[in-house]
Design a protein around this motif. Structure first.
Motif, PDB file in Angstrom:
ATOM      1  N   LYS A 258     -51.434  42.098  69.623  1.00 16.62           N
ATOM      2  CA  LYS A 258     -52.120  43.174  70.356  1.00 16.62           C
ATOM      3  C   LYS A 258     -51.171  44.375  70.436  1.00 16.62           C
ATOM      4  O   LYS A 258     -50.336  44.474  71.343  1.00 16.62           O
ATOM      5  CB  LYS A 258     -52.493  42.713  71.762  1.00 16.62           C
ATOM      6  CG  LYS A 258     -53.451  41.520  71.753  1.00 16.62           C
ATOM      7  CD  LYS A 258     -53.743  41.048  73.166  1.00 16.62           C
ATOM      8  CE  LYS A 258     -54.707  39.845  73.153  1.00 16.62           C
ATOM      9  NZ  LYS A 258     -55.002  39.352  74.517  1.00 16.62           N
ATOM     10  N   ASP A 260     -51.392  47.433  71.393  1.00 13.90           N
ATOM     11  CA  ASP A 260     -51.350  48.218  72.625  1.00 13.90           C
ATOM     12  C   ASP A 260     -50.476  47.543  73.680  1.00 13.90           C
ATOM     13  O   ASP A 260     -49.722  48.220  74.406  1.00 13.90           O
ATOM     14  CB  ASP A 260     -52.774  48.405  73.183  1.00 13.90           C
ATOM     15  CG  ASP A 260     -53.601  49.329  72.303  1.00 13.90           C
ATOM     16  OD1 ASP A 260     -52.984  50.112  71.542  1.00 13.90           O
ATOM     17  OD2 ASP A 260     -54.839  49.271  72.362  1.00 13.90           O
ATOM     18  N   SER A 261     -50.592  46.212  73.781  1.00 20.37           N
ATOM     19  CA  SER A 261     -49.781  45.483  74.759  1.00 20.37           C
ATOM     20  C   SER A 261     -48.294  45.554  74.383  1.00 20.37           C
ATOM     21  O   SER A 261     -47.426  45.757  75.248  1.00 20.37           O
ATOM     22  CB  SER A 261     -50.228  44.020  74.822  1.00 20.37           C
ATOM     23  OG  SER A 261     -51.567  43.924  75.268  1.00 20.37           O
ATOM     24  N   LEU A 263     -46.822  47.905  72.682  1.00 22.92           N
ATOM     25  CA  LEU A 263     -46.359  49.262  72.953  1.00 22.92           C
ATOM     26  C   LEU A 263     -46.140  49.478  74.442  1.00 22.92           C
ATOM     27  O   LEU A 263     -45.169  50.118  74.854  1.00 22.92           O
ATOM     28  CB  LEU A 263     -47.388  50.268  72.414  1.00 22.92           C
ATOM     29  CG  LEU A 263     -46.996  51.741  72.497  1.00 22.92           C
ATOM     30  CD1 LEU A 263     -45.698  51.988  71.741  1.00 22.92           C
ATOM     31  CD2 LEU A 263     -48.123  52.611  71.934  1.00 22.92           C
ATOM     32  N   SER A 264     -47.018  48.903  75.253  1.00 27.25           N
ATOM     33  CA  SER A 264     -46.903  49.047  76.707  1.00 27.25           C
ATOM     34  C   SER A 264     -45.586  48.442  77.209  1.00 27.25           C
ATOM     35  O   SER A 264     -44.861  49.067  78.003  1.00 27.25           O
ATOM     36  CB  SER A 264     -48.085  48.358  77.390  1.00 27.25           C
ATOM     37  OG  SER A 264     -47.894  48.327  78.794  1.00 27.25           O
ATOM     38  N   ASN A 267     -42.615  50.513  76.020  1.00 19.18           N
ATOM     39  CA  ASN A 267     -42.485  51.741  76.814  1.00 19.18           C
ATOM     40  C   ASN A 267     -41.798  51.453  78.144  1.00 19.18           C
ATOM     41  O   ASN A 267     -40.969  52.241  78.617  1.00 19.18           O
ATOM     42  CB  ASN A 267     -43.869  52.369  77.049  1.00 19.18           C
ATOM     43  CG  ASN A 267     -44.324  53.189  75.843  1.00 19.18           C
ATOM     44  OD1 ASN A 267     -43.508  53.812  75.168  1.00 19.18           O
ATOM     45  ND2 ASN A 267     -45.630  53.180  75.571  1.00 19.18           N
ATOM     46  N   TYR A 292     -45.154  51.062  66.675  1.00 21.47           N
ATOM     47  CA  TYR A 292     -46.442  50.670  67.262  1.00 21.47           C
ATOM     48  C   TYR A 292     -47.258  51.877  67.695  1.00 21.47           C
ATOM     49  O   TYR A 292     -48.489  51.803  67.768  1.00 21.47           O
ATOM     50  CB  TYR A 292     -46.196  49.727  68.442  1.00 21.47           C
ATOM     51  CG  TYR A 292     -45.912  48.311  67.975  1.00 21.47           C
ATOM     52  CD1 TYR A 292     -46.953  47.436  67.675  1.00 21.47           C
ATOM     53  CD2 TYR A 292     -44.607  47.863  67.789  1.00 21.47           C
ATOM     54  CE1 TYR A 292     -46.696  46.160  67.228  1.00 21.47           C
ATOM     55  CE2 TYR A 292     -44.343  46.584  67.333  1.00 21.47           C
ATOM     56  CZ  TYR A 292     -45.382  45.730  67.052  1.00 21.47           C
ATOM     57  OH  TYR A 292     -45.136  44.466  66.597  1.00 21.47           O
ATOM     58  N   THR A 293     -46.606  53.006  67.969  1.00 20.75           N
ATOM     59  CA  THR A 293     -47.362  54.227  68.273  1.00 20.75           C
ATOM     60  C   THR A 293     -48.106  54.704  67.039  1.00 20.75           C
ATOM     61  O   THR A 293     -49.256  55.163  67.122  1.00 20.75           O
ATOM     62  CB  THR A 293     -46.395  55.328  68.770  1.00 20.75           C
ATOM     63  OG1 THR A 293     -45.706  54.866  69.920  1.00 20.75           O
ATOM     64  CG2 THR A 293     -47.168  56.606  69.138  1.00 20.75           C
ATOM     65  N   THR A 296     -51.395  53.169  66.577  1.00 22.18           N
ATOM     66  CA  THR A 296     -52.513  53.630  67.434  1.00 22.18           C
ATOM     67  C   THR A 296     -53.222  54.820  66.809  1.00 22.18           C
ATOM     68  O   THR A 296     -54.398  55.072  67.113  1.00 22.18           O
ATOM     69  CB  THR A 296     -51.989  54.043  68.821  1.00 22.18           C
ATOM     70  OG1 THR A 296     -51.112  55.168  68.688  1.00 22.18           O
ATOM     71  CG2 THR A 296     -51.242  52.890  69.486  1.00 22.18           C
ATOM     72  N   ASN A 298     -52.620  57.951  67.382  1.00 22.29           N
ATOM     73  CA  ASN A 298     -52.596  59.103  68.294  1.00 22.29           C
ATOM     74  C   ASN A 298     -51.457  60.018  67.864  1.00 22.29           C
ATOM     75  O   ASN A 298     -50.280  59.706  68.030  1.00 22.29           O
ATOM     76  CB  ASN A 298     -52.387  58.630  69.729  1.00 22.29           C
ATOM     77  CG  ASN A 298     -52.546  59.769  70.726  1.00 22.29           C
ATOM     78  OD1 ASN A 298     -52.121  60.879  70.482  1.00 22.29           O
ATOM     79  ND2 ASN A 298     -53.175  59.457  71.862  1.00 22.29           N
ATOM     80  N   LYS A 301     -48.915  61.335  70.536  1.00 25.80           N
ATOM     81  CA  LYS A 301     -47.953  60.300  70.944  1.00 25.80           C
ATOM     82  C   LYS A 301     -46.966  60.000  69.822  1.00 25.80           C
ATOM     83  O   LYS A 301     -45.777  59.741  70.067  1.00 25.80           O
ATOM     84  CB  LYS A 301     -48.686  59.026  71.351  1.00 25.80           C
ATOM     85  CG  LYS A 301     -49.457  59.169  72.665  1.00 25.80           C
ATOM     86  CD  LYS A 301     -50.092  57.863  73.055  1.00 25.80           C
ATOM     87  CE  LYS A 301     -50.840  57.998  74.397  1.00 25.80           C
ATOM     88  NZ  LYS A 301     -51.462  56.736  74.810  1.00 25.80           N
TER      89      LYS A 301
END
Length: 620
Positions: A258, A260-261, A263-264, A267, A292-293, A296, A298, A301
Motif C-alpha cells: 500500500k 500511500d501507507s 509514504l505516510s 513522512n 513513493y511520492t 502517487t 502528484n 508533492k
C-alpha cells in the motif's frame, strides 16, 4: 519499485550506543552531557565526557561524532591518558565508517583492538570486534563479518559484567542472515535474557524490532505486527528517537503493498529525523519518500520531495567535503603529534643522558679523589704492616723450627720406652701359662704400644723439606717387592691378597722416605679393604715419569672427606674394616714427601666402591 527492508538500517547503528546505558533518547542524553561538560574540573573525566558525547552523536551526525572524538584524543594525549586516547580512536573510527571511509575505519579499529587487549579491557575488545564485523558487512565482505562476529562472541563469553553480550548476540543475528530459525531464536533468546537481567530497555526494544524484521522477511506479517506495535509504543514512551524511526520503518515494510501507507510512515520518519536533528538519516529517508511520492503521481508533492532531497544531498555533500578536510587536518595533526612526541622523547633522552654524564663525572672525580687519599693512607699502612709482617714471619719461622725440633726430639725420645713396653708385652704373651684375662690385657698393651710407635714414626716425618732429603739411586721395582713382602703378613691376617706388577726403573730418591710413602698407601689399602679382597700395586713408565698405583676394592672415600684427607691432623678419619685405629697423619706426610721429590699424589674414589691412589715421580 520495492520498499527497502528495515533490517539493514539497524546494522550500522547497534554498534556502540548501548555502552551508555540510560533508557533515554539520544537527544536528551547529548543535552545532559553537554550541560554537564563545563562543570567538570578533572581532566580525565572531561576526556571521558567528550568521548560519551561523540559516541552519542554517531547516529545523529557523524561530523559531530568525529569532532568530539578528536577533541577528546587531543586532551588525552596531552595528559598521557592511554585509555581515553583509545576510547577517542574508537569514536573516530566509528565516524569514519559512517562517512564511508571503511578502509581507514578498519585500520583504526585494528589499532583500538590492540590497545584494548594491552589494557585487558575484554568488554571493549568484544565491542570493537563487533564494530569491525559491522564495517565488513557494510562493504559486503560477509566472510570476514561472520569470522569477527564469532570472535566477539568467544571473547565476551567469560565476562562477569556481560551486558555488552546482549548487543553482540543481536548483531550476530543481523550480520548472519543465513542463520537457521533455531539458531536465530537461540541467539536472540540469549540477548533478551541478558537485557532483562540488566533491565536494558533499549536493547529489549531493539530485539523486538529484529524479531519483527525476521518475520517480515519471511512474509509472516500477522506474527510481526504485534511486535512492531510493542516496539513503537515502548520507543515512544522511552523517548528513543532512532528506535521510534525504525519501528515506523517496520510499519512501512508491513504495508509495502500500500504505497500511500508506506509514504505516510516515511513522512512521519522524516518529520522525526528533521525535528531531532538526525542528519545522517535524511538522505536515506528522503530517497524512499521520493520513490513513493512518484508512485502517487502528484506533481506538486513530487517537486517538493525532489527539492527536499536535493537540499539534503547538497548539505550532505558539503558536510562530506568539510569532513574530508577535517580528516586531512586530523591526519596532519596526528603526524605532527607523532613527530613532536618522537622529538620530545629524543630531547628528554638527550637531557637525561647529559645530566647522567655530568653526575657520573662529578661522582667519578669525587671517587678518584677519595681513592687518591685512601691510597696514600693505605700505602703508609701497608709499609708499616709489611715491616710488622716481616718481623712476624721471621718469628713464626723460628717458632716453627723450634716446635718442629722439639716435636721430633720428643717423638724420638718416646720411641725407646714405647718400643720397650711393646717388646715386654710381646715376651709376656709368649708365656702360655697366662690366664685369658692377662693375655687380653697384654694384647691391649701390645696393640696400643704398636699404634703409639706408628704415631711417633709419623710425627718424625712431618715437615720434610727438599734440602733435608738424602737421595740415592734406588731400584724401585726391588724396593716395592721388599715392601709388598713385608706387608704380606698384615694382609694375610685379614685374608687379603697383595698383587704386584712392576717394570725395571731406577730413581734418585730418599729410599727410607719413599718406602714410607708406599708402605703407608698399602697399609691404608689393607686397613680399608674387607676380608678376602685383592690389592693391586703397579709401577709403569709414562713420558719421563714413573707412576705408582695402589688400588683397593674397599669402602672408598666419601665425597665430604675428599678435600680433607691430605690435611695435617685432619678430622677426616675413619676406623678400618677390622676396627683399626686411624691417626690422620700418614697421607699428609706422604704428600709432603712426594712433593719434596718434585712429584705429586692424588686419588680416585667412589664411596663403597674402592679407592686408587696415584704417585707420580720424575725420572732424573
Amino acid at each position: 519499485m520495492h520498499l527497502p527492508r528495515p533490517l539493514p538500517y539497524l546494522i550500522p547503528f547497534l554498534v556502540v550506543w548501548l555502552c551508555y546505558g540510560q533508557a533515554q533518547g539520544q537527544s536528551v542524553l547529548i543535552q545532559q552531557e553537554q550541560r554537564r561538560l563545563p562543570f567538570i574540573k578533572d581532566s580525565i573525566s572531561q576526556v571521558n565526557s567528550l568521548n560519551r558525547i561523540g559516541m552519542l552523536y554517531h547516529l545523529k551526525n557523524p561530523d559531530s561524532c568525529f569532532y568530539y572524538g578528536m577533541k577528546a584524543k587531543t586532551i588525552a594525549i596531552r595528559l598521557h591518558y592511554r585509555k581515553g586516547a583509545t576510547d577517542a580512536d574508537n569514536v573516530i573510527a566509528t565516524a569514519l565508517f559512517l562517512r564511508g571511509l571503511s578502509r581507514e575505519s578498519l585500520q583504526l579499529f585494528s589499532t583500538v583492538l590492540h590497545d584494548y587487549r594491552q589494557e585487558s579491557d575484554t568488554v571493549n575488545e568484544a565491542q570493537v570486534l563487533m564494530n569491525m564485523a559491522t564495517v565488513y558487512a557494510g562493504i559486503t565482505d560477509t566472510t570476514q563479518a561472520k569470522i569477527l562476529s564469532r570472535r566477539a562472541i568467544q571473547t565476551g563469553r567469560n565476562l562477569k559484567q556481560d551486558s555488552i553480550m546482549s548487543l553482540v548476540y543481536a548483531n550476530y543475528c543481523m550480520l548472519n542472515t543465513a542463520l537457521s530459525d533455531d539458531s536465530a531464536r537461540y541467539y536472540l533468546d540469549k540477548s533478551q535474557k541478558i537485557a532483562l537481567r540488566y533491565k536494558d530497555q533499549r536493547m529489549l526494544i531493539a530485539i523486538l524490532q529484529i524479531q519483527a524484521g525476521i518475520l517480515l522477511n519471511k512474509n509472516l506479517k500477522n506474527e510481526a505486527l504485534p511486535l512492531i506495535n510493542r516496539s513503537l509504543s515502548q520507543a515512544q514512551n522511552a523517548g528513543m528517537e532512532y528506535l521510534e524511526a525504525n519501528s515506523l520503518a517496520l510499519y512501512a515494510a508491513y504495508y509495502e503493498d500500500k504505497p500511500d501507507s508506506v509514504l505516510s510512515y516515511y513522512n512521519r520518519i522524516y518529520q522525526l529525523v528533521q525535528k531531532k536533528g538526525y542528519v545522517f538519516l535524511k538522505v536515506r529517508v528522503l530517497k524512499v519518500v521520493l520513490a513513493y511520492t512518484e508512485m502517487t503521481g502528484n506533481k506538486d508533492k513530487i517537486i517538493s520531495a525532489h527539492r527536499l532531497l536535493e537540499a539534503a544531498l547538497t548539505a550532505e555533500n558539503e558536510n562530506q567535503k568539510k569532513f574530508i578536510g577535517d580528516y586531512i587536518k586530523y591526519n596532519a595533526i596526528q603526524d605532527d603529534n607523532i613527530l613532536l612526541e618522537t622529538n620530545n622523547k629524543n630531547n628528554k633522552t638527550e637531557i637525561f643522558l647529559l645530566i647522567t654524564v655530568c653526575l657520573v663525572s662529578i661522582l667519578l672525580i669525587i671517587f678518584i679523589y677519595r681513592l687518591y687519599r685512601l691510597s696514600r693512607h693505605l700505602n703508609k699502612r701497608i709499609s708499616e704492616q709489611n715491616s710488622n709482617m716481616q718481623k712476624t714471619l721471621i718469628d713464626l719461622e723460628q717458632s716453627q723450627a723450634d716446635n718442629t725440633r722439639m716435636m721430633q726430639i720428643a717423638a724420638h725420645d718416646l720411641r725407646n720406652p714405647i718400643g720397650g713396653i711393646t717388646s715386654i708385652a710381646a715376651l709376656m704373651l709368649d708365656d702360655h701359662d697366662r690366664s685369658a684375662e692377662d693375655r687380653m690385657m697384654l694384647e691391649l698393651i701390645k696393640t696400643s704400644g704398636q699404634n703409639s710407635l706408628d704415631l711417633v714414626s709419623d710425627l718424625l716425618q712431618v715437615h720434610t723439606k727438599v734440602e733435608e732429603l738424602k737421595k740415592e739411586h734406588v731400584d724401585l721395582s726391588l724396593m716395592l717387592h721388599y715392601c709388598v713382602d713385608l706387608m704380606h703378613y698384615k694382609a694375610e691376617a685379614k685374608g687379603q691378597k697383595l698383587k704386584l706388577r712392576t717394570t725395571p726403573v731406577t730413581l734418585s730418591v730418599n729410599r727410607e722416605k719413599l718406602w714410607r710413602v708406599v708402605s703407608n698407601l698399602i697399609a691404608n689399602a689393607i686397613k680399608f679393604s674387607p676380608s678376602g679382597a685383592e690389592i693391586h700395586v703397579k709401577v709403569e713408565k709414562l713420558n719421563g715419569h714413573v707412576l705408582i698405583t695402589v688400588e683397593d676394592h674397599g669402602i672408598g672415600i666419601p665425597v665430604e672427606m675428599k678435600d680433607k684427607i691430605f690435611d695435617m691432623f685432619t678430622e677426616a678419619k675413619r676406623a678400618g674394616t677390622a676396627g683399626e685405629q686411624p691417626f690422620g697423619l700418614g697421607l699428609a706426610i706422604s704428600k709432603q714427601i712426594v712433593e719434596a721429590h718434585g712429584g705429586r699424589i692424588w686419588f680416585e674414589s667412589k664411596s663403597g666402591n674402592g679407592t686408587t691412589f696415584f704417585v707420580e715421580l720424575p725420572i732424573l
